[in-house]
Design a protein around this motif. Structure first.
Motif, PDB file in Angstrom:
ATOM      1  N   SER A  82     -13.978 -17.162   0.952  1.00  0.00           N
ATOM      2  CA  SER A  82     -15.612 -17.056   0.388  1.00  0.00           C
ATOM      3  C   SER A  82     -16.188 -16.187  -0.435  1.00  0.00           C
ATOM      4  O   SER A  82     -17.494 -15.962  -0.583  1.00  0.00           O
ATOM      5  CB  SER A  82     -15.927 -17.203   2.004  1.00  0.00           C
ATOM      6  N   LYS A  83     -16.043 -14.591  -0.683  1.00  0.00           N
ATOM      7  CA  LYS A  83     -16.330 -13.728  -2.017  1.00  0.00           C
ATOM      8  C   LYS A  83     -15.441 -13.562  -2.815  1.00  0.00           C
ATOM      9  O   LYS A  83     -16.007 -12.840  -3.530  1.00  0.00           O
ATOM     10  CB  LYS A  83     -16.800 -12.636  -0.438  1.00  0.00           C
ATOM     11  N   ARG A 143     -14.951 -13.934  -6.988  1.00  0.00           N
ATOM     12  CA  ARG A 143     -15.773 -14.424  -8.465  1.00  0.00           C
ATOM     13  C   ARG A 143     -15.030 -14.410  -8.523  1.00  0.00           C
ATOM     14  O   ARG A 143     -13.847 -14.157  -8.933  1.00  0.00           O
ATOM     15  CB  ARG A 143     -16.627 -14.107  -7.674  1.00  0.00           C
ATOM     16  N   ARG A 144     -15.375 -15.982  -9.996  1.00  0.00           N
ATOM     17  CA  ARG A 144     -14.832 -15.828 -11.803  1.00  0.00           C
ATOM     18  C   ARG A 144     -15.716 -16.087 -12.150  1.00  0.00           C
ATOM     19  O   ARG A 144     -16.812 -16.953 -11.794  1.00  0.00           O
ATOM     20  CB  ARG A 144     -13.547 -16.863 -10.985  1.00  0.00           C
ATOM     21  N   GLY A 163     -18.629 -13.700 -12.299  1.00  0.00           N
ATOM     22  CA  GLY A 163     -19.885 -13.490 -11.723  1.00  0.00           C
ATOM     23  C   GLY A 163     -19.693 -15.267 -10.940  1.00  0.00           C
ATOM     24  O   GLY A 163     -20.538 -14.606 -10.177  1.00  0.00           O
ATOM     25  N   ASN A 164     -19.041 -15.795 -10.770  1.00  0.00           N
ATOM     26  CA  ASN A 164     -19.823 -17.082  -9.695  1.00  0.00           C
ATOM     27  C   ASN A 164     -18.029 -17.441  -8.656  1.00  0.00           C
ATOM     28  O   ASN A 164     -17.083 -16.574  -8.448  1.00  0.00           O
ATOM     29  CB  ASN A 164     -19.686 -18.452 -10.507  1.00  0.00           C
ATOM     30  N   LEU A 165     -19.247 -17.541  -7.380  1.00  0.00           N
ATOM     31  CA  LEU A 165     -17.979 -17.316  -6.005  1.00  0.00           C
ATOM     32  C   LEU A 165     -17.325 -18.650  -6.621  1.00  0.00           C
ATOM     33  O   LEU A 165     -17.965 -20.133  -7.016  1.00  0.00           O
ATOM     34  CB  LEU A 165     -19.191 -18.026  -4.712  1.00  0.00           C
ATOM     35  N   VAL A 166     -16.070 -18.820  -6.293  1.00  0.00           N
ATOM     36  CA  VAL A 166     -15.068 -19.463  -6.846  1.00  0.00           C
ATOM     37  C   VAL A 166     -15.198 -21.225  -6.307  1.00  0.00           C
ATOM     38  O   VAL A 166     -14.913 -22.147  -6.787  1.00  0.00           O
ATOM     39  CB  VAL A 166     -13.952 -19.541  -6.681  1.00  0.00           C
ATOM     40  N   ASN A 206     -17.983 -21.985  -5.003  1.00  0.00           N
ATOM     41  CA  ASN A 206     -19.296 -22.900  -5.766  1.00  0.00           C
ATOM     42  C   ASN A 206     -19.255 -23.917  -6.262  1.00  0.00           C
ATOM     43  O   ASN A 206     -19.125 -24.673  -7.064  1.00  0.00           O
ATOM     44  CB  ASN A 206     -20.094 -21.566  -5.717  1.00  0.00           C
ATOM     45  N   GLU A 207     -18.003 -22.908  -7.390  1.00  0.00           N
ATOM     46  CA  GLU A 207     -17.832 -23.970  -8.766  1.00  0.00           C
ATOM     47  C   GLU A 207     -16.778 -25.248  -8.336  1.00  0.00           C
ATOM     48  O   GLU A 207     -17.082 -26.364  -8.903  1.00  0.00           O
ATOM     49  CB  GLU A 207     -16.408 -22.511  -9.502  1.00  0.00           C
ATOM     50  N   THR A 239     -22.937 -25.841  -5.161  1.00  0.00           N
ATOM     51  CA  THR A 239     -24.072 -24.540  -4.210  1.00  0.00           C
ATOM     52  C   THR A 239     -24.442 -24.927  -3.059  1.00  0.00           C
ATOM     53  O   THR A 239     -25.251 -24.177  -2.395  1.00  0.00           O
ATOM     54  CB  THR A 239     -24.521 -23.652  -5.451  1.00  0.00           C
ATOM     55  N   VAL A 247      -9.587 -22.382 -11.964  1.00  0.00           N
ATOM     56  CA  VAL A 247     -10.312 -21.783 -10.855  1.00  0.00           C
ATOM     57  C   VAL A 247      -8.752 -21.676  -9.498  1.00  0.00           C
ATOM     58  O   VAL A 247      -8.292 -20.344  -9.456  1.00  0.00           O
ATOM     59  CB  VAL A 247     -11.422 -22.600  -9.267  1.00  0.00           C
TER      60      VAL A 247
END
Length: 565
Positions: free
Chosen positions: A406-407, A409-410, A412-415, A417-418, A422, A458
């Motif tokens: 949940s925290k 990132r890849r 800068g984006n949360l994985v 969400n990718e 969102t 991801v």
């Protein structure tokens, strides 16, 4: 090592002495037309060596390109007998000879084998019947230089080469390293090529021919010209099946013999493999580790040690045994109730039909292969039914049970969400699952892992490295069972970096040449691979330890149904 091979007629001495050859002083090259008695020389020398020496003194290697010497294979001093049926065995002999030469050079410490007064290494005689067939095969071109080196350097270090040939074609560069030359029935002009002297052709009289003298008879005074040929009649070799000969073998050798390098059966079953394996090297009954096959050089077991294997990857041709290998790798895990499985398949559902259904307890497995509708929580608190791909389902399962994504990132984006968008509220997984979920086997066979998609990117770049980093601590095992070509360079780099052990069921030189830097084998040199390894037969493969940079050609053990891909 003086061997009496027949009788010579030496008119200038008015003598008909024994034809004697010292195997420590000369290699032997025998020429002759078909049915003139060439194979008889190898039989004769082999049986003489059995009468004169024991397994601590002599070992014999036979490469039979004529196909007439198979009955010598079981003799006590014959360490290896191979014909031309499988290229790998021919290359294996040259690898063994190369290793033997290096070992003898080290043991002799600069001394000549024949004059060494200390304990010598075991003497080796290499027989090649019909060497022309070897020289005419393009696949053995890389080994011609190794043969030349053996002929040139082996004699002084305890390796004698004995070859038969039907013509002088291609042998010009070798002949200077053979002081002892013999010619049976040949065209008249060939005798001149061999001895640089004219002789009267002997005609169709097997075993009858000419030879120069390298070791004068004991009662002959004075030396004879080295290259002058004298008429010769070779002795006829005994019959290996003769009762008297067999009785002598039993009396002299009992059950003793040199180390044997045997051919594998076409299909290497577990029972057949056990016949090659020393009991001390056998699998432990309570171990999850498993012997996947036997290496071609030493016939020793190649074992999958899961504790040190890292991420396991299987590459290979279609219908070349990948599923059989996977079944073999999982052999001791499927029946172990301490292990649970995560199967990630695609529309082919090969894992379901071959493996997943064998895990009868539903609580021990989870299987992803189809799109499924899953209720998901929106950020406004509502519930929406989302159709998730198998890879999305896998990521969600990993998040809820193995690693809290949940925290993470890849770029800068949360994985999460990718992968899911969102608009969803994906809560952290259960901490108690993270603490208790160990002894898990991830079997990954979906082609969607290797495509250029956000979810695959991801998973390969973020999720897999995180899982692999905790694998040893949590006793997680990862097997990627059918690796496809990865076009995205970043995904490929991350994936290759995680691999600890790789299997290839394909011709490795061709594979590396085609895929270049796109696989974990990519840094290997195609030319050296072609020289060292023969083409793969069905049931062959390569086992590569990335950490050790150790590559072995393996005859894989057949597991289960013979119709498995």
């Amino acid at each position: 090592m003086i061997c009496v091979l027949g009788h010579q007629d030496i008119p200038i001495k008015q003598e008909q002495p024994d034809f004697r050859v010292d195997l420590l002083q000369t290699n032997i090259l025998l020429f002759g037309s078909p049915m003139s008695g060439k194979s008889n020389l190898i039989r004769l020398l082999t049986l003489i060596l059995h009468k004169l020496y024991r397994e601590r003194d002599e070992q014999i290697f036979i490469l039979d390109f004529g196909g007439a010497l198979a009955d010598l294979e079981t003799l006590p001093l014959v360490s290896a007998y191979f014909d031309n049926a499988n290229e790998e065995y021919v290359k294996r002999v040259f690898k063994l000879m190369e290793d033997q030469l290096k070992s003898n050079i080290s043991a002799l410490k600069g001394k000549n084998y024949a004059s060494c007064t200390e304990r010598q290494p075991i003497h080796t005689t290499l027989f090649i019947d019909n060497v022309n067939a070897f020289l005419d095969e393009p696949r053995y071109t890389a080994y011609q230089e190794k043969l030349a080196k053996l002929c040139r350097d082996g004699l002084s270090k305890g390796i004698t080469v004995v070859m038969t040939a039907s013509s002088t074609k291609g042998l010009g560069s070798y002949m200077n390293n053979f002081k002892q030359k013999i010619a049976l029935e040949m065209p008249a002009e060939s005798y001149m090529d061999i001895f640089s002297h004219k002789v009267i052709p002997v005609g169709n009289n097997p075993g009858h021919g000419y030879a120069n003298v390298t070791l004068p008879a004991e009662d002959t005074v004075g030396a004879l010209p080295a290259q002058v040929p004298y008429e010769l009649q070779l002795n006829l070799a005994d019959d290996c099946a003769d009762e008297r000969f067999q009785a002598n073998l039993t009396r002299y050798f009992a059950d003793r013999s040199v180390k044997k390098y045997r051919r594998f059966p076409e299909i290497l079953t577990e029972a057949a493999a056990a016949d090659f394996i020393d009991p001390a090297d056998a699998d432990l009954p309570d171990s999850i580790d498993v012997t996947v096959g036997l290496d071609y050089t030493e016939c020793k077991p190649c074992r999958m040690h899961y504790e040190s294997a890292g991420v396991i990857a299987i590459y290979g041709k279609k219908e070349f045994g990948k599923t059989n290998l996977l079944r073999r790798l999982l052999k001791n895990l499927l029946s172990n109730p301490q292990y649970r499985f995560v199967f990630f398949d695609d529309g082919r559902e090969q894992l379901r039909s071959h493996l997943a259904d064998e895990v009868c307890e539903e609580k021990r497995k989870v299987y992803f292969s189809e799109y499924a509708t899953v209720p998901m929580k929106e950020k406004n608190g509502g519930i929406v039914n989302m159709k998730l791909s198998p890879l999305q389902q896998l990521v969600l399962y990993v998040h809820r049970h193995f690693i809290d994504l949940s925290k993470v990132r890849r770029v800068g984006n949360l994985v999460l969400n990718e992968i899911f968008g969102t608009g969803l509220q994906i809560e952290p997984g259960a901490p108690e699952d993270y603490n208790r979920n160990d002894n898990v086997v991830f079997v990954m066979q979906s082609k969607f892992l290797y495509v250029n998609s956000p979810a695959a990117k991801v998973y390969m770049e973020i999720i897999l490295p995180n899982l692999a980093a905790r694998a040893e601590e949590k006793n997680w095992i990862f097997i990627f069972s059918d690796i496809k070509n990865i076009s995205d360079s970043e995904i490929r780099e991350y994936f290759n970096y995680t691999i600890g052990t790789a299997f290839l069921l394909d011709n490795i030189a061709e594979f590396v040449n085609e895929r270049g830097q796109k696989s974990v084998f990519g840094n290997m040199d195609t030319k050296s691979l072609k020289e060292e390894y023969a083409s793969c037969e069905l049931g062959d493969g390569y086992m590569y330890s990335v950490e050790k940079d150790e590559l072995k050609k393996v005859k894989l053990i057949k597991e289960g149904d013979e119709n498995d891909e």
